[in-house]
Write an enzyme that holds these catalytic residues in place. Sequence first.
Site, mmCIF file in Angstrom:
data_model
loop_
_atom_site.group_PDB
_atom_site.id
_atom_site.type_symbol
_atom_site.label_atom_id
_atom_site.label_comp_id
_atom_site.label_asym_id
_atom_site.label_seq_id
_atom_site.Cartn_x
_atom_site.Cartn_y
_atom_site.Cartn_z
ATOM 1 N N LYS A 81 -3.987 -80.897 72.346
ATOM 2 C CA LYS A 81 -5.235 -80.350 72.902
ATOM 3 C C LYS A 81 -5.685 -81.160 74.131
ATOM 4 C CE LYS A 81 -7.478 -80.915 68.982
ATOM 5 N NZ LYS A 81 -6.394 -81.521 68.159
ATOM 6 N N ARG A 104 -15.221 -77.844 64.053
ATOM 7 C CA ARG A 104 -14.149 -78.241 63.136
ATOM 8 C C ARG A 104 -14.452 -77.812 61.714
ATOM 9 N NH1 ARG A 104 -11.929 -82.845 66.168
ATOM 10 N NH2 ARG A 104 -10.183 -83.702 65.028
ATOM 11 N N ARG A 142 1.906 -92.029 70.621
ATOM 12 C CA ARG A 142 0.818 -91.806 71.589
ATOM 13 C C ARG A 142 0.196 -93.125 72.044
ATOM 14 N NH1 ARG A 142 -3.951 -87.839 70.296
ATOM 15 N NH2 ARG A 142 -4.059 -89.036 68.365
ATOM 16 N N ARG A 159 -4.616 -95.710 69.365
ATOM 17 C CA ARG A 159 -5.914 -95.456 68.726
ATOM 18 C C ARG A 159 -5.945 -96.020 67.306
ATOM 19 N NH1 ARG A 159 -7.223 -89.159 69.861
ATOM 20 N NH2 ARG A 159 -7.724 -89.256 67.651
ATOM 21 N N ARG A 200 -5.851 -87.151 58.254
ATOM 22 C CA ARG A 200 -6.461 -86.253 59.254
ATOM 23 C C ARG A 200 -5.834 -84.866 59.182
ATOM 24 N NH1 ARG A 200 -5.348 -89.682 64.355
ATOM 25 N NH2 ARG A 200 -5.915 -87.788 65.470
HETATM 26 P P1 AP5 Z 1 -2.717 -85.089 72.391
HETATM 27 O O1 AP5 Z 1 -2.868 -84.215 73.588
HETATM 28 O O2 AP5 Z 1 -3.355 -86.435 72.430
HETATM 29 O O3 AP5 Z 1 -3.135 -84.292 71.063
HETATM 30 P P2 AP5 Z 1 -4.553 -83.814 70.543
HETATM 31 O O4 AP5 Z 1 -4.359 -82.462 69.970
HETATM 32 O O5 AP5 Z 1 -5.609 -83.979 71.592
HETATM 33 O O6 AP5 Z 1 -4.725 -84.872 69.348
HETATM 34 P P3 AP5 Z 1 -5.948 -85.710 68.795
HETATM 35 O O7 AP5 Z 1 -5.330 -86.684 67.826
HETATM 36 O O8 AP5 Z 1 -6.769 -86.304 69.911
HETATM 37 O O9 AP5 Z 1 -6.759 -84.651 68.052
HETATM 38 P P4 AP5 Z 1 -7.704 -84.864 66.887
HETATM 39 O O10 AP5 Z 1 -8.267 -83.502 66.790
HETATM 40 O O11 AP5 Z 1 -7.179 -85.444 65.659
HETATM 41 O O12 AP5 Z 1 -8.630 -86.058 67.410
HETATM 42 P P5 AP5 Z 1 -10.112 -86.101 67.986
HETATM 43 O O13 AP5 Z 1 -10.142 -87.123 69.021
HETATM 44 O O14 AP5 Z 1 -10.632 -84.736 68.267
HETATM 45 O O15 AP5 Z 1 -1.133 -85.249 72.099
HETATM 46 C C1 AP5 Z 1 -0.649 -86.112 71.100
HETATM 47 C C2 AP5 Z 1 0.610 -86.877 71.594
HETATM 48 O O16 AP5 Z 1 1.680 -85.957 71.762
HETATM 49 C C3 AP5 Z 1 0.416 -87.555 72.962
HETATM 50 O O17 AP5 Z 1 1.102 -88.762 72.950
HETATM 51 C C4 AP5 Z 1 1.027 -86.571 73.973
HETATM 52 O O18 AP5 Z 1 1.556 -87.235 75.103
HETATM 53 C C5 AP5 Z 1 2.119 -85.911 73.129
HETATM 54 N N1 AP5 Z 1 2.295 -84.487 73.440
HETATM 55 C C6 AP5 Z 1 1.320 -83.569 73.710
HETATM 56 N N2 AP5 Z 1 1.871 -82.352 73.892
HETATM 57 C C7 AP5 Z 1 3.209 -82.507 73.729
HETATM 58 C C8 AP5 Z 1 4.314 -81.599 73.773
HETATM 59 N N3 AP5 Z 1 4.119 -80.303 74.046
HETATM 60 N N4 AP5 Z 1 5.554 -82.084 73.523
HETATM 61 C C9 AP5 Z 1 5.734 -83.417 73.240
HETATM 62 N N5 AP5 Z 1 4.718 -84.320 73.192
HETATM 63 C C10 AP5 Z 1 3.477 -83.864 73.428
HETATM 64 O O19 AP5 Z 1 -10.919 -86.599 66.672
HETATM 65 C C11 AP5 Z 1 -10.793 -87.913 66.179
HETATM 66 C C12 AP5 Z 1 -11.776 -88.127 65.037
HETATM 67 O O20 AP5 Z 1 -13.135 -87.964 65.498
HETATM 68 C C13 AP5 Z 1 -11.673 -87.135 63.848
HETATM 69 O O21 AP5 Z 1 -10.686 -87.536 62.927
HETATM 70 C C14 AP5 Z 1 -13.099 -87.205 63.279
HETATM 71 O O22 AP5 Z 1 -13.299 -88.370 62.500
HETATM 72 C C15 AP5 Z 1 -13.961 -87.325 64.533
HETATM 73 N N6 AP5 Z 1 -14.382 -85.990 65.032
HETATM 74 C C16 AP5 Z 1 -14.032 -85.433 66.238
HETATM 75 N N7 AP5 Z 1 -14.587 -84.215 66.363
HETATM 76 C C17 AP5 Z 1 -15.294 -83.996 65.223
HETATM 77 C C18 AP5 Z 1 -16.056 -82.893 64.749
HETATM 78 N N8 AP5 Z 1 -16.220 -81.770 65.494
HETATM 79 N N9 AP5 Z 1 -16.631 -82.992 63.527
HETATM 80 C C19 AP5 Z 1 -16.516 -84.103 62.784
HETATM 81 N N10 AP5 Z 1 -15.779 -85.175 63.160
HETATM 82 C C20 AP5 Z 1 -15.174 -85.126 64.386
#
Ligand code: AP5
Length: 223
Positions: free
Chosen positions: A16, A91, A130, A162, A173
Site C-alpha cells: 500500500k 480497518r 523491509r 520497523r 498483524r
Molecule cells: P509496503 O508498501 O511497505 O506495504 P504496506 O502494505 O504499506 O505495509 P504496512 O506494513 O505498512 O501495512 P500495515 O497496514 O500493516 O501497517 P500500517 O503502518 O498501516 O511494502 C512492504 C515491503 O514489500 C516493502 O519492503 C516494499 O519495498 C516491498 N514491496 C512492495 N510491493 C512489492 C511488490 N509488488 N513486489 C515485491 N516487493 C514489494 O499500520 C501499523 C500499525 O498501526 C497497525 O498494526 C496498528 O497497530 C496501527 N494502525 C494503523 N492504522 C490503524 C487503524 N486504522 N486502526 C487501528 N490501528 C491502526
Amino acid sequence: MSQLNLILMGPPGAGKGTQAERLTEDFGLPYYATGDLLRAAVREGTELGREAKKYMDAGDLVPDEVVIGMIVEALGTDEAEDGFLLDGFPRTVPQADALGRALEQLGRRLNGVLLIEAPDEEIERRISGRRVSENGRVYHVEFDPPKTEGVCDVDGSALIQRDDDKPETVRKRLAVYHEQTTPLIAYYEDLGLLHSFDGSPPPAQVYEHLRATVSTLRREDEA
Ligand code: AP5
C-alpha cells in the site's frame, strides 16, 4: 469541482505504502496513512504516541476512537478539500461507518476503494526485508534496495526496520487483518466501490493497473 476521494486497503506488506507514493505523485492527492501518523506520534513521544505504541508493538489495532479522530480532523482541512488518499484507514466496520458519516457531513462521497491483495507467505517475505527511512520512504533489501545500503536515496537518513516487523508480530498483524479488516471487503463491494488488484507482480506492474483504474475514476467524476 472534481474530487478524488480514495481508500487504499490490503493486508500488511501488500504494498500500500509503495503504491501510494506513485499515486500521490501522479494524481496530486493529499495522503493520510494512519500507520505513518501514529509512528510520527510515537517518535514525538506524545501521550497519544505512547498509548498507541503498546498496541502497535503487539500487532493489535489502536482503539477506533483514536484513529477516527485523527482522520476526521485531516479530512476537514483545506488540504483535503479536492480529494484524498487514505491508507490503513478504515480497518474496522465502526471506522468505515464513521468515515461514511464524516463524508456525508462534508457533502462528499467516496469514489473508490483500491484493494491490493497478496498471499500471507509473500507478505512475510516482504516484511522481513523491509527497511524504512525517517520520513517513511519504503525499501526492500532484495526487491527495492536503496542505491547505498542502509541509506535513504531521498533524504540520506539511516534506514531502519520497523518495531512491528518482527516475524511473530507480523503473524499477529495478519491474523488481525483477516479477522477485523476483511469484513470491509464485502462492505465496500456492496456499496459498488471495491476494485481489487493482484499485489504479487513487481511494483511497477501493480501500479499500471492501479493507475488505469484511478484515471477512469477521475474521468467518471469529471463527467
Ligand atoms: P509496503 O508498501 O511497505 O506495504 P504496506 O502494505 O504499506 O505495509 P504496512 O506494513 O505498512 O501495512 P500495515 O497496514 O500493516 O501497517 P500500517 O503502518 O498501516 O511494502 C512492504 C515491503 O514489500 C516493502 O519492503 C516494499 O519495498 C516491498 N514491496 C512492495 N510491493 C512489492 C511488490 N509488488 N513486489 C515485491 N516487493 C514489494 O499500520 C501499523 C500499525 O498501526 C497497525 O498494526 C496498528 O497497530 C496501527 N494502525 C494503523 N492504522 C490503524 C487503524 N486504522 N486502526 C487501528 N490501528 C491502526
